[in-house]
Design a protein around this motif. Structure first.
Motif, PDB file in Angstrom:
ATOM      1  N   UNK A 289       0.833  -1.214   0.000  1.00 31.98           N
ATOM      2  CA  UNK A 289       0.000   0.000   0.000  1.00 31.98           C
ATOM      3  C   UNK A 289       0.869   1.268   0.000  1.00 31.98           C
ATOM      4  N   UNK A 290       1.920   1.271   0.809  1.00 31.67           N
ATOM      5  CA  UNK A 290       2.779   2.450   0.887  1.00 31.67           C
ATOM      6  C   UNK A 290       3.555   2.631  -0.410  1.00 31.67           C
ATOM      7  N   UNK A 291       3.954   1.526  -1.010  1.00 35.94           N
ATOM      8  CA  UNK A 291       4.638   1.627  -2.313  1.00 35.94           C
ATOM      9  C   UNK A 291       3.741   2.319  -3.337  1.00 35.94           C
ATOM     10  N   UNK A 292       2.478   1.916  -3.371  1.00 34.99           N
ATOM     11  CA  UNK A 292       1.534   2.467  -4.344  1.00 34.99           C
ATOM     12  C   UNK A 292       1.143   3.898  -4.017  1.00 34.99           C
ATOM     13  N   UNK A 293       1.029   4.205  -2.726  1.00 32.46           N
ATOM     14  CA  UNK A 293       0.464   5.483  -2.321  1.00 32.46           C
ATOM     15  C   UNK A 293       1.518   6.568  -2.111  1.00 32.46           C
TER      16      UNK A 293
END
Length: 296
Positions: A289-293
């Protein structure tokens, strides 16, 4: 989006120092191994971690991860400053030996972490004006000690403590020296306190020295308020979760932190029961999620 931000995850998703029954069977070695396996660069010091810096450093080096920071319990409102300073310096010595540069201070005078009463309403701890003066003066002194040794003292606003709300956090920031006292900005604790995490990130951006990323399940938060949960029940009932699994506006938070030119660590810190939320599974979900966001 971020150039000088490292990503870590706290051990509290595996084992809870305040509630040993949560993840009691899980080891330090499993925690750091799975953190590395999930793609994180670091962690914070937990209760099961080796207390010998050489032993800890070897275990971390084997897995390619670092220590980002450690919690420090202050009692500046209620005990002599000298007692707080002695314990603070001892902890700095340990953190220096394991290569960290942040220490997260939380004022625990009258905190409700272990109490059997609701943490809401009239039960919420409040500091007197005299205690506020002791707190801010003490933090300035401890912060200078930290700064002189290359550390940032990052104050951790927290549910069920005397510094929980946006206004309480602002009072603390307004009355401490920006050279010595930074904020450990926690998305989950602001949200659980019914504050706007994006607004807080914008307001305190230049003072943020460390970031805790946790999310809040809104239905469980509503239930916690309605039923007057004690703090530990909020953990056991699943009020807290990983980024992307709750109601925090993370795109807005990340933009505000980016605009404030934040540098340092993002630490995923989701207090959960590992029997209900598999630590490795949730760590991998948070990492993706953090990679994408946030593009990290």
């Amino acid at each position: 989006m971020f150039n000088n931000v490292k990503l870590g995850i706290a051990p509290i998703g595996w084992t809870n120092d305040d509630m040993p029954q949560l993840g009691g069977e899980l080891t330090f070695e499993q925690m750091v191994s799975e953190a590395a396996l999930a793609g994180f660069q670091g962690t914070e010091v937990g209760g099961k971690f080796p207390t010998d810096p050489a032993v800890l450093n070897k275990a971390l080096d084997l897995r390619g991860i670092k220590i980002a920071s450690q919690w420090f319990s202050s009692f500046l409102c209620s005990t002599p400053y000298e007692e707080n300073e002695k314990a603070f310096i001892e902890q700095l010595d340990f953190l220096e030996a394991v290569g960290a540069s942040r220490i997260n201070v939380c004022e625990l005078t009258r905190c409700l972490f272990a109490e059997e009463c609701s943490m809401f309403g009239d039960n919420k701890p409040i500091a007197t004006d005299e205690e506020w003066d002791k707190l801010t003066d003490g933090l300035n002194k401890l912060g200078k000690i930290a700064a002189d040794r290359g550390f940032k003292l990052c104050f951790h606003h927290h549910m069920a403590t005397v510094v929980q709300t946006f206004e309480e956090t602002k009072r603390l920031m307004d009355n401490t020296d920006p050279r010595y006292v930074y904020l450990c900005f926690d998305t989950g604790h602001f949200t659980f306190s019914k504050e706007d995490a994006v607004k807080a990130a914008k307001e305190f951006g230049p003072r943020i020295g460390h970031v805790h990323l946790k999310d809040i399940r809104p239905d469980m938060m509503e239930k916690a308020y309605a039923e007057g949960f004690k703090f530990r029940k909020a953990v056991l009932e699943g009020c807290f979760t990983i980024p992307g699994d709750g109601c925090v506006d993370y795109p807005g938070v990340f933009k505000a932190l980016h605009d404030a030119h934040y540098e340092g660590w993002f630490i995923v810190e989701a207090e959960q029961d590992p029997a209900k939320a598999n630590p490795l599974e949730y760590a991998k979900m948070a990492r993706e999620y953090i990679r994408k966001t946030a593009g990290i």
